[in-house]
Design a protein around this motif. Structure first.
Motif, PDB file in Angstrom:
ATOM      1  N   GLU A   1      45.921  39.410  43.221  1.00 38.35           N
ATOM      2  CA  GLU A   1      46.805  40.519  42.885  1.00 38.35           C
ATOM      3  C   GLU A   1      46.041  41.838  42.835  1.00 38.35           C
ATOM      4  O   GLU A   1      46.546  42.877  43.278  1.00 38.35           O
ATOM      5  CB  GLU A   1      47.491  40.250  41.551  1.00 38.35           C
ATOM      6  CG  GLU A   1      48.828  40.948  41.400  1.00 38.35           C
ATOM      7  CD  GLU A   1      49.824  40.559  42.485  1.00 38.35           C
ATOM      8  OE1 GLU A   1      50.486  41.485  43.014  1.00 38.35           O
ATOM      9  OE2 GLU A   1      49.945  39.378  42.804  1.00 38.35           O
ATOM     10  N   LEU A   2      44.826  41.813  42.321  1.00 34.44           N
ATOM     11  CA  LEU A   2      44.008  43.027  42.316  1.00 34.44           C
ATOM     12  C   LEU A   2      43.725  43.510  43.730  1.00 34.44           C
ATOM     13  O   LEU A   2      43.712  44.716  43.996  1.00 34.44           O
ATOM     14  CB  LEU A   2      42.694  42.775  41.567  1.00 34.44           C
ATOM     15  CG  LEU A   2      42.793  42.596  40.050  1.00 34.44           C
ATOM     16  CD1 LEU A   2      41.449  42.160  39.477  1.00 34.44           C
ATOM     17  CD2 LEU A   2      43.259  43.883  39.369  1.00 34.44           C
TER      18      LEU A   2
ATOM     19  N   ILE B   1      46.856  50.194  36.539  1.00 34.55           N
ATOM     20  CA  ILE B   1      47.095  48.768  36.314  1.00 34.55           C
ATOM     21  C   ILE B   1      46.930  48.474  34.830  1.00 34.55           C
ATOM     22  O   ILE B   1      45.987  48.958  34.191  1.00 34.55           O
ATOM     23  CB  ILE B   1      46.109  47.907  37.132  1.00 34.55           C
ATOM     24  CG1 ILE B   1      46.267  48.184  38.624  1.00 34.55           C
ATOM     25  CG2 ILE B   1      46.296  46.422  36.834  1.00 34.55           C
ATOM     26  CD1 ILE B   1      45.135  47.619  39.473  1.00 34.55           C
ATOM     27  N   VAL B   2      47.841  47.689  34.283  1.00 35.53           N
ATOM     28  CA  VAL B   2      47.740  47.200  32.901  1.00 35.53           C
ATOM     29  C   VAL B   2      47.591  45.685  32.950  1.00 35.53           C
ATOM     30  O   VAL B   2      48.321  45.003  33.665  1.00 35.53           O
ATOM     31  CB  VAL B   2      48.983  47.576  32.078  1.00 35.53           C
ATOM     32  CG1 VAL B   2      48.928  46.928  30.691  1.00 35.53           C
ATOM     33  CG2 VAL B   2      49.114  49.095  31.954  1.00 35.53           C
TER      34      VAL B   2
ATOM     35  N   THR C   1      32.956  37.718  39.739  1.00 33.35           N
ATOM     36  CA  THR C   1      33.550  38.520  40.804  1.00 33.35           C
ATOM     37  C   THR C   1      34.809  39.219  40.319  1.00 33.35           C
ATOM     38  O   THR C   1      35.029  40.412  40.600  1.00 33.35           O
ATOM     39  CB  THR C   1      33.872  37.634  42.021  1.00 33.35           C
ATOM     40  OG1 THR C   1      32.662  37.111  42.550  1.00 33.35           O
ATOM     41  CG2 THR C   1      34.598  38.428  43.106  1.00 33.35           C
ATOM     42  N   MET C   2      35.641  38.509  39.574  1.00 31.25           N
ATOM     43  CA  MET C   2      36.882  39.100  39.070  1.00 31.25           C
ATOM     44  C   MET C   2      36.595  40.269  38.134  1.00 31.25           C
ATOM     45  O   MET C   2      37.227  41.337  38.234  1.00 31.25           O
ATOM     46  CB  MET C   2      37.697  38.037  38.344  1.00 31.25           C
ATOM     47  CG  MET C   2      39.054  38.521  37.856  1.00 31.25           C
ATOM     48  SD  MET C   2      39.876  37.297  36.817  1.00 31.25           S
ATOM     49  CE  MET C   2      38.945  37.473  35.275  1.00 31.25           C
TER      50      MET C   2
ATOM     51  N   PRO D   1      39.702  50.707  42.699  1.00 28.40           N
ATOM     52  CA  PRO D   1      39.934  52.151  42.859  1.00 28.40           C
ATOM     53  C   PRO D   1      40.922  52.737  41.862  1.00 28.40           C
ATOM     54  O   PRO D   1      41.032  53.963  41.764  1.00 28.40           O
ATOM     55  CB  PRO D   1      40.476  52.257  44.294  1.00 28.40           C
ATOM     56  CG  PRO D   1      41.047  50.909  44.593  1.00 28.40           C
ATOM     57  CD  PRO D   1      40.180  49.932  43.866  1.00 28.40           C
ATOM     58  N   LYS D   2      41.629  51.874  41.130  1.00 33.40           N
ATOM     59  CA  LYS D   2      42.634  52.364  40.193  1.00 33.40           C
ATOM     60  C   LYS D   2      42.232  52.038  38.760  1.00 33.40           C
ATOM     61  O   LYS D   2      41.649  50.988  38.496  1.00 33.40           O
ATOM     62  CB  LYS D   2      43.996  51.757  40.536  1.00 33.40           C
ATOM     63  CG  LYS D   2      44.425  52.180  41.929  1.00 33.40           C
ATOM     64  CD  LYS D   2      45.653  51.503  42.448  1.00 33.40           C
ATOM     65  CE  LYS D   2      45.886  51.977  43.891  1.00 33.40           C
ATOM     66  NZ  LYS D   2      47.094  51.408  44.494  1.00 33.40           N
ATOM     67  N   PRO D   3      42.529  52.927  37.817  1.00 36.00           N
ATOM     68  CA  PRO D   3      42.202  52.660  36.418  1.00 36.00           C
ATOM     69  C   PRO D   3      42.911  51.404  35.915  1.00 36.00           C
ATOM     70  O   PRO D   3      44.071  51.157  36.249  1.00 36.00           O
ATOM     71  CB  PRO D   3      42.703  53.912  35.690  1.00 36.00           C
ATOM     72  CG  PRO D   3      42.748  54.970  36.737  1.00 36.00           C
ATOM     73  CD  PRO D   3      43.121  54.267  38.004  1.00 36.00           C
ATOM     74  N   VAL D   4      42.210  50.627  35.101  1.00 37.58           N
ATOM     75  CA  VAL D   4      42.751  49.384  34.555  1.00 37.58           C
ATOM     76  C   VAL D   4      42.704  49.454  33.026  1.00 37.58           C
ATOM     77  O   VAL D   4      41.650  49.726  32.444  1.00 37.58           O
ATOM     78  CB  VAL D   4      41.961  48.156  35.050  1.00 37.58           C
ATOM     79  CG1 VAL D   4      42.597  46.867  34.521  1.00 37.58           C
ATOM     80  CG2 VAL D   4      41.902  48.128  36.583  1.00 37.58           C
TER      81      VAL D   4
END
Length: 269
Positions: free
Chosen positions: A47-48, A60-61, A97-98, A106-109
């Protein structure tokens, strides 16, 4: 931005809901305190990867269903494969790895934490860029209590909290409350459970209103400069990235919007 939500099909053990440019990934193994089985880690990783190329998603939350956020690795799976060295090696590599995918994404989590976050679950919180927790949540690396030091959670933990706080958590295996987690630097803030979703969404929307290009280049630079061996090299690296950022369309738009006293119109480039 309109308050819209869209359910996206995933395996039942990982739920995804897209809302206002924010993807909520919910670990959905409530009976096992959302422990990170190899199957669940595969779903998260996949999904990531999809979200990295999804231009409609800006933040992403990661959340958990049931009574707690995440209790770490699936110990039943670990115990069943304790003599299977290839499996254990692959499992640890998959988890590492996860966690790195979250840091390098590239997106804030943002981690949305309730209940407990222990062992690899605490590692997951530490790996996220930001974390908002309920005020009754608890955190720990209790592996030492079962004769299994939290070696891999230690990596993320020691990069987020001070050495002595990290060592105390690792050596004692004792849980820390939300107030201590804030003081240690593991989470940003804690709120009552009834306010948790709103607090996470408010923060996510605030971040999502920025240029996604600027967020991407800034997040990458934040973690990269920390790895530079000297202060001078960190400044040199950051200066190069800032030159790259200054040449971008959105930097010009943002500066002009500030001068014109208007809201910027981002093109994410």
């Amino acid at each position: 931005m309109a308050d819209t939500a869209q359910q996206v099909a995933t395996d039942d053990i990982l739920l995804r809901e897209d809302r206002d440019g924010i993807a909520w990934l919910t670990l959905n193994r409530p009976g096992a305190f959302n422990s990170l089985s190899t199957e669940l880690m595969t779903c998260i990783q996949d999904e990531l990867a999809r979200l990295a190329d999804d231009a409609s998603i800006r933040v992403i939350v990661i959340a958990g269903s049931g009574p707690g956020f995440c209790a770490g690795h699936d110990l039943r799976e670990v115990r069943g494969n304790q003599r299977n060295a290839p499996f254990l090696k692959a499992m640890l590599a998959q988890c590492s790895t996860m966690m790195q995918t979250i840091v390098n994404h590239p997106k804030p989590v943002i981690a949305r934490v309730h209940g407990i976050a222990t062992a690899a679950g605490c590692q997951l919180v530490a790996s996220c860029d930001l974390a908002i927790a309920e005020d009754g949540s608890r955190f720990g690396t209790p592996g030492v209590n079962i004769g299994l030091f939290c070696h891999t959670p230690m990596v993320a933990l020691s990069r987020n909290v001070s050495r002595k706080h990290a060592m105390e958590m690792l050596l004692t295996g004792e849980m820390v409350d939300a107030d201590d987690a804030i003081r240690f630097g593991l989470i940003n803030r804690a709120v009552p459970l009834a306010d948790l979703d709103e607090a996470v969404m408010t923060l996510a929307k605030r971040i999502a209103s920025k240029s996604s290009y600027t967020l991407k280049i800034g997040k990458r630079a934040f973690y990269e400069q920390l790895q530079q061996p000297t202060l001078g090299e960190a400044y040199a690296y950051a200066s190069e990235v800032m030159l790259e950022n200054l040449a971008a369309h959105d930097a010009g738009e943002g500066i002009q919007a500030f001068i014109d006293k208007r809201d910027p119109v981002w093109e994410d480039r």
